[in-house]
Design a protein around this motif. Structure first.
Motif, PDB file in Angstrom:
ATOM      1  N   ILE A 229       2.833   6.929  -5.098  1.00  0.00           N
ATOM      2  CA  ILE A 229       2.368   7.419  -6.391  1.00  0.00           C
ATOM      3  C   ILE A 229       1.175   8.343  -6.212  1.00  0.00           C
ATOM      4  O   ILE A 229       1.060   9.391  -6.865  1.00  0.00           O
ATOM      5  CB  ILE A 229       2.022   6.235  -7.313  1.00  0.00           C
ATOM      6  N   ALA A 230       0.275   7.988  -5.301  1.00  0.00           N
ATOM      7  CA  ALA A 230      -0.923   8.798  -5.069  1.00  0.00           C
ATOM      8  C   ALA A 230      -0.603  10.179  -4.523  1.00  0.00           C
ATOM      9  O   ALA A 230      -1.449  11.076  -4.581  1.00  0.00           O
ATOM     10  CB  ALA A 230      -1.872   8.067  -4.113  1.00  0.00           C
ATOM     11  N   ASP A 231       0.612  10.384  -4.027  1.00  0.00           N
ATOM     12  CA  ASP A 231       1.004  11.700  -3.529  1.00  0.00           C
ATOM     13  C   ASP A 231       1.033  12.740  -4.646  1.00  0.00           C
ATOM     14  O   ASP A 231       0.883  13.943  -4.385  1.00  0.00           O
ATOM     15  CB  ASP A 231       2.388  11.640  -2.867  1.00  0.00           C
ATOM     16  N   TYR A 232       1.242  12.303  -5.893  1.00  0.00           N
ATOM     17  CA  TYR A 232       1.308  13.270  -6.997  1.00  0.00           C
ATOM     18  C   TYR A 232       0.421  12.889  -8.179  1.00  0.00           C
ATOM     19  O   TYR A 232       0.200  13.716  -9.066  1.00  0.00           O
ATOM     20  CB  TYR A 232       2.757  13.429  -7.487  1.00  0.00           C
ATOM     21  N   ALA A 233      -0.081  11.655  -8.224  1.00  0.00           N
ATOM     22  CA  ALA A 233      -0.821  11.185  -9.393  1.00  0.00           C
ATOM     23  C   ALA A 233      -2.220  10.707  -9.016  1.00  0.00           C
ATOM     24  O   ALA A 233      -2.478  10.345  -7.869  1.00  0.00           O
ATOM     25  CB  ALA A 233      -0.061  10.054 -10.084  1.00  0.00           C
TER      26      ALA A 233
ATOM     27  N   ASP B 261       0.837  -1.205   0.000  1.00  0.00           N
ATOM     28  CA  ASP B 261       0.000   0.000   0.000  1.00  0.00           C
ATOM     29  C   ASP B 261       0.867   1.248   0.000  1.00  0.00           C
ATOM     30  O   ASP B 261       0.530   2.241  -0.657  1.00  0.00           O
ATOM     31  CB  ASP B 261      -0.923   0.000   1.225  1.00  0.00           C
ATOM     32  N   ALA B 262       1.974   1.194   0.711  1.00  0.00           N
ATOM     33  CA  ALA B 262       2.865   2.367   0.777  1.00  0.00           C
ATOM     34  C   ALA B 262       3.425   2.695  -0.601  1.00  0.00           C
ATOM     35  O   ALA B 262       3.589   3.872  -0.942  1.00  0.00           O
ATOM     36  CB  ALA B 262       3.996   2.110   1.766  1.00  0.00           C
ATOM     37  N   ASP B 263       3.702   1.675  -1.413  1.00  0.00           N
ATOM     38  CA  ASP B 263       4.198   1.918  -2.768  1.00  0.00           C
ATOM     39  C   ASP B 263       3.150   2.641  -3.602  1.00  0.00           C
ATOM     40  O   ASP B 263       3.462   3.574  -4.343  1.00  0.00           O
ATOM     41  CB  ASP B 263       4.583   0.603  -3.446  1.00  0.00           C
ATOM     42  N   PHE B 264       1.896   2.201  -3.489  1.00  0.00           N
ATOM     43  CA  PHE B 264       0.819   2.875  -4.208  1.00  0.00           C
ATOM     44  C   PHE B 264       0.603   4.284  -3.660  1.00  0.00           C
ATOM     45  O   PHE B 264       0.327   5.222  -4.418  1.00  0.00           O
ATOM     46  CB  PHE B 264      -0.475   2.069  -4.123  1.00  0.00           C
ATOM     47  N   GLN B 265       0.728   4.447  -2.357  1.00  0.00           N
ATOM     48  CA  GLN B 265       0.524   5.766  -1.757  1.00  0.00           C
ATOM     49  C   GLN B 265       1.601   6.750  -2.197  1.00  0.00           C
ATOM     50  O   GLN B 265       1.334   7.942  -2.348  1.00  0.00           O
ATOM     51  CB  GLN B 265       0.498   5.656  -0.227  1.00  0.00           C
TER      52      GLN B 265
END
Length: 308
Positions: A239-243, A233-237
């Motif tokens: 990315i979610a910080d900017y995308a 989840d941290a890896d996806f998060q």
């Protein structure tokens, strides 16, 4: 306050700067709402039917009801944003060498259509011969806000000025505030530069998974994520910080590199999933069953038929 200094939309609204920004907020919110529905993304236009990144390919994509036209950008020697996928001219024009080593005038003199007739005789059309390479400005001048654009930036080390030139163009043409553009890249650095320049532009992180040389698991081309089997989840998060989304390949040499659980985990972390490039109707249906939010395809009519 000097409102010529650009503020992120949410900040501006919080400060009460609401006059022209109310319409901007509505348009941007509408775009994000639309992205929650399935999106048909015309990969380099309807490039299965006409030479990629030419007027015929874009016109066919529009006729077929594509939600987004995908554009790949490189820069000419004199700093013009050129719409072409490869960094070299050899595959899709009668020219040779790197795009960045040629001026706009030299690039516009090339034939960007005849190659298609030779490569795809079943789709050949004499009208394609002599098609010109296009600039981003030309595409925007023709379509304005009548279409939505899904633009890919290339590596910042190749074109360090591309990100700023692109954002300035989009802002000047009103395409950000009208909710008309998504920017994608394999380069995390490129996307983060764009995000710093304009935080309102929806971004999608492209990823490409392939087998490790030792045969033990998968690697991601630029190291944005670990093996999908180990992604957290941290890896996806991160990315979610900017995308707003992630754009993965689905297979490598016929073998799956992601599965339905990848899509589910991305969704759980607030990310859309737009896989590329899907041309087979059975594969399209399989990915729809996985719950993806859109697909890139060379054949927008096929995907529309499957979706509908």
């Amino acid at each position: 306050m000097n409102t010529s200094i650009r503020l992120p939309l949410a900040t501006a609204l919080a400060l009460g700067i609401t006059a022209p920004l109310a319409a901007q907020a509505d348009a941007l919110e509408q775009q994000l709402a639309d992205l929650q529905d399935f999106q048909v993304i015309a990969h380099r236009g309807a490039s299965g039917y006409a030479p990629e990144h030419t007027w015929p390919a874009y016109e066919k994509a529009r006729e077929m009801g594509a939600d987004y036209l995908e554009l790949d950008l490189h820069m000419s020697a004199d700093g013009k944003l050129m719409v072409i996928h490869d960094d070299t001219l050899d595959r899709t024009t009668d020219g040779e060498g790197k795009v960045k080593d040629h001026t706009l005038e030299e690039l516009k003199a090339l034939d960007a259509g005849s190659w298609f007739n030779q490569a795809h005789p079943e789709q050949a059309d004499d009208a394609y011969a002599g098609a010109e390479m296009l600039t981003l400005d030309e595409v925007i001048d023709r379509y304005g806000t009548d279409v939505r654009y899904y633009i890919e930036t290339k590596s910042p080390e190749r074109y360090p000025e591309l990100q700023r030139a692109l954002v300035e163009t989009l802002e000047a043409e009103g395409l950000v505030e009208s909710g008309s553009v998504v920017i994608q890249s394999f380069s995390q650095d490129s996307l983060q530069q764009v995000h710093a320049l304009n935080a309102d532009i929806p971004l999608v992180q492209l990823v490409w998974y392939y087998p490790e040389e030792d045969g033990d698991g998968l690697a991601e081309w630029t190291g944005v994520t670990p093996d999908p089997a180990e992604i957290s989840d941290a890896d996806f998060q991160d990315i979610a910080d900017y995308a707003v989304g992630i754009g993965p390949n689905v297979t490598y040499e016929g073998e799956d590199v992601i599965d339905a659980s990848f899509v589910e985990q991305a969704h759980a972390n607030g990310l859309l999933v737009h896989p590329y490039t899907i041309n087979d109707p059975e594969q399209m249906q399989r990915l729809l069953d996985w719950g993806v939010d859109g697909m890139f395809t060379n054949f927008p009519d096929r995907l529309k038929e499957v979706v509908e």
